[in-house]
Design an enzyme around this catalytic site. Structure first.
Site, PDB file in Angstrom:
ATOM      1  N   LYS A 157       0.872  -1.233   0.062  1.00 23.64           N
ATOM      2  CA  LYS A 157      -0.065  -0.099  -0.006  1.00 23.64           C
ATOM      3  C   LYS A 157       0.959   1.151  -0.184  1.00 23.64           C
ATOM      4  CE  LYS A 157      -4.370   1.286   2.285  1.00 23.64           C
ATOM      5  NZ  LYS A 157      -5.157   1.549   1.038  1.00 23.64           N
TER       6      LYS A 157
HETATM    7  N1  PPE Z   1      -7.424  -2.250  -2.855  1.00 28.93           N
HETATM    8  C1  PPE Z   1      -6.940  -0.829  -2.699  1.00 28.93           C
HETATM    9  C2  PPE Z   1      -6.338  -0.396  -4.120  1.00 28.93           C
HETATM   10  C3  PPE Z   1      -7.199  -0.121  -1.436  1.00 28.93           C
HETATM   11  O1  PPE Z   1      -6.713   1.069  -1.565  1.00 28.93           O
HETATM   12  C4  PPE Z   1      -7.931  -0.760  -0.677  1.00 28.93           C
HETATM   13  C5  PPE Z   1      -8.228   0.103   0.731  1.00 28.93           C
HETATM   14  C6  PPE Z   1      -8.330  -1.995  -0.704  1.00 28.93           C
HETATM   15  C7  PPE Z   1      -8.137  -2.877  -1.803  1.00 28.93           C
HETATM   16  C8  PPE Z   1      -9.073  -2.817   0.495  1.00 28.93           C
HETATM   17  O2  PPE Z   1      -8.308  -2.835   1.519  1.00 28.93           O
HETATM   18  P1  PPE Z   1      -8.530  -3.093   3.205  1.00 28.93           P
HETATM   19  O3  PPE Z   1      -8.848  -1.841   3.477  1.00 28.93           O
HETATM   20  O4  PPE Z   1      -7.381  -3.662   3.781  1.00 28.93           O
HETATM   21  O5  PPE Z   1      -9.706  -4.093   3.100  1.00 28.93           O
HETATM   22  N2  PPE Z   1      -8.359   1.617   0.581  1.00 28.93           N
HETATM   23  C9  PPE Z   1      -7.900   2.326   1.649  1.00 28.93           C
HETATM   24  C10 PPE Z   1      -7.709   3.812   1.164  1.00 28.93           C
HETATM   25  C11 PPE Z   1      -8.830   4.616   0.681  1.00 28.93           C
HETATM   26  C12 PPE Z   1      -8.520   6.148   0.505  1.00 28.93           C
HETATM   27  O6  PPE Z   1      -9.168   6.682  -0.593  1.00 28.93           O
HETATM   28  O7  PPE Z   1      -7.355   6.479   0.756  1.00 28.93           O
HETATM   29  C13 PPE Z   1      -9.094   2.421   2.755  1.00 28.93           C
HETATM   30  O8  PPE Z   1     -10.034   1.846   2.548  1.00 28.93           O
HETATM   31  O9  PPE Z   1      -8.735   2.788   3.628  1.00 28.93           O
END
Ligand code: PPE
Length: 315
Positions: A157
């Site tokens: 991330k």
């Molecule tokens: N894919 C991506 C690309 C992504 O950024 C997130 C979270 C996920 C999948 C889901 O991951 P998880 O939160 O561990 O279930 N995106 C984060 C950032 C959003 C933002 O705009 O900044 C979030 O949900 O916090």
């Protein structure tokens, strides 16, 4: 955005407005940062951070993938987050830890640049809108593909990587949709700009595999476990674009988004056009889990003591 009062920065809690870095911060120029998105909920155990350690472990993992060492352990970051939530008097909030290459070195070799670490917390409502969460969102398959694992690192991330999601998001909001669905380099379904994706077909729950350039989402793992608790399994396999259109249900998951039904993709109605029964069930279970209403899953919650005095000041 909604502001809070304090931010944790390199070991100290400072007023929100004073949390500043130099304009020649390496990460600002080259995107050399890693971050997390976490939520704390006000539920049965009081204020509690959902799957706190998993998120902080992933932060350290993302840093490692970019050869960056975070000068604070998971335990130190966890304690700092607790202190920060308490100091801000927030009963529920979004939590954004960020570790970024700092000031002092320019050029592409980041290895000698210092690492700055901040944690911010603030109230953040429904990421894709309250109506989207209730009735479902309209999504569009993006013309921007998700970067491959031989270009960047889907499992990290990392700040700079988000330019890819941002191109997809700009395209989709300009076209009048709520969210973008990105395909992997091979044309199979990958994920949303900031969410993982699931399909329900003939009662089976299906998701793209870890080889489809996805982030290994923690909400996604939560869905796996909640599905298992209710006797369902999740199948990970390559998904064709056309399967999106013929699925009975489609939903997306993420910390910010939580569980969001998708009611339309590329102007085609998914299923009945209403959030389907499996999506609804998992959405409710997710809400129950994050609020500590599932006793067997309370170990997902990391409670924070928010002092009553600060709560009084907040209201
Ligand atoms: N894919 C991506 C690309 C992504 O950024 C997130 C979270 C996920 C999948 C889901 O991951 P998880 O939160 O561990 O279930 N995106 C984060 C950032 C959003 C933002 O705009 O900044 C979030 O949900 O916090």
């Amino acid at each position: 955005m909604e502001e809070a009062d304090f931010i944790w920065m390199n070991g100290e809690i400072v007023p929100w407005a004073d949390a500043k870095l130099h304009v020649l911060t390496h990460g600002l120029h080259y995107g050399t940062g890693v971050f997390e998105g976490i939520r704390a909920y006000d539920g049965e155990l009081g204020t509690a951070v959902f799957r706190h350690r998993e998120h902080l472990d992933r932060l350290h993992q993302s840093a490692g993938l970019y050869c960056m060492e975070i000068p604070y352990s998971v335990e130190e970051l966890r304690t700092a987050t607790h202190e920060l939530i308490a100091k801000n008097g927030l009963r529920h909030c979004y939590i954004r830890p960020l570790a970024t290459r700092g000031y002092g070195v320019m050029g592409l070799n980041p290895l000698d640049a210092p690492v700055d670490v901040i944690i911010a917390v603030w109230p953040w409502g429904a990421y894709l809108g309250e109506a989207g969460k209730q009735d479902g969102i309209r999504a569009q398959v993006s013309s921007w593909r998700r970067f491959g694992g031989d270009t960047l690192i889907p499992h990290a991330k990392a700040s700079g990587q988000y330019l890819n999601s941002i191109l997809a998001k700009i395209e989709t909001v300009r076209a009048g949709y709520d969210e973008a669905i990105m395909l992997a380099q091979d044309g199979s379904v990958s994920e949303g700009s900031g969410e993982n994706i699931f399909l329900v077909m003939g009662g089976r729950i299906i998701e793209p595999p870890q080889t489809a350039s996805v982030l290994d989402g923690i909400s996604r793992r939560t869905i796996h476990q909640l599905a298992a608790d209710s006797g369902r399994t999740v199948e990970s396999r390559s998904i064709a674009r056309s399967e999106l259109y013929i699925a009975d249900e489609v939903f997306m998951t993420g910390t910010a988004a939580e569980v969001v039904p998708v009611r339309e993709i590329d102007d085609r109605v998914i299923g009945s056009g209403q959030p389907g029964p499996v999506t609804r069930e998992l959405q409710e279970l997710y809400e129950d889990a994050v609020h500590g209403r599932i006793e067997a899953r309370r170990d997902w919650l990391d409670p924070v003591e928010v002092p009553a005095a600060d709560l009084a000041a907040e209201s």
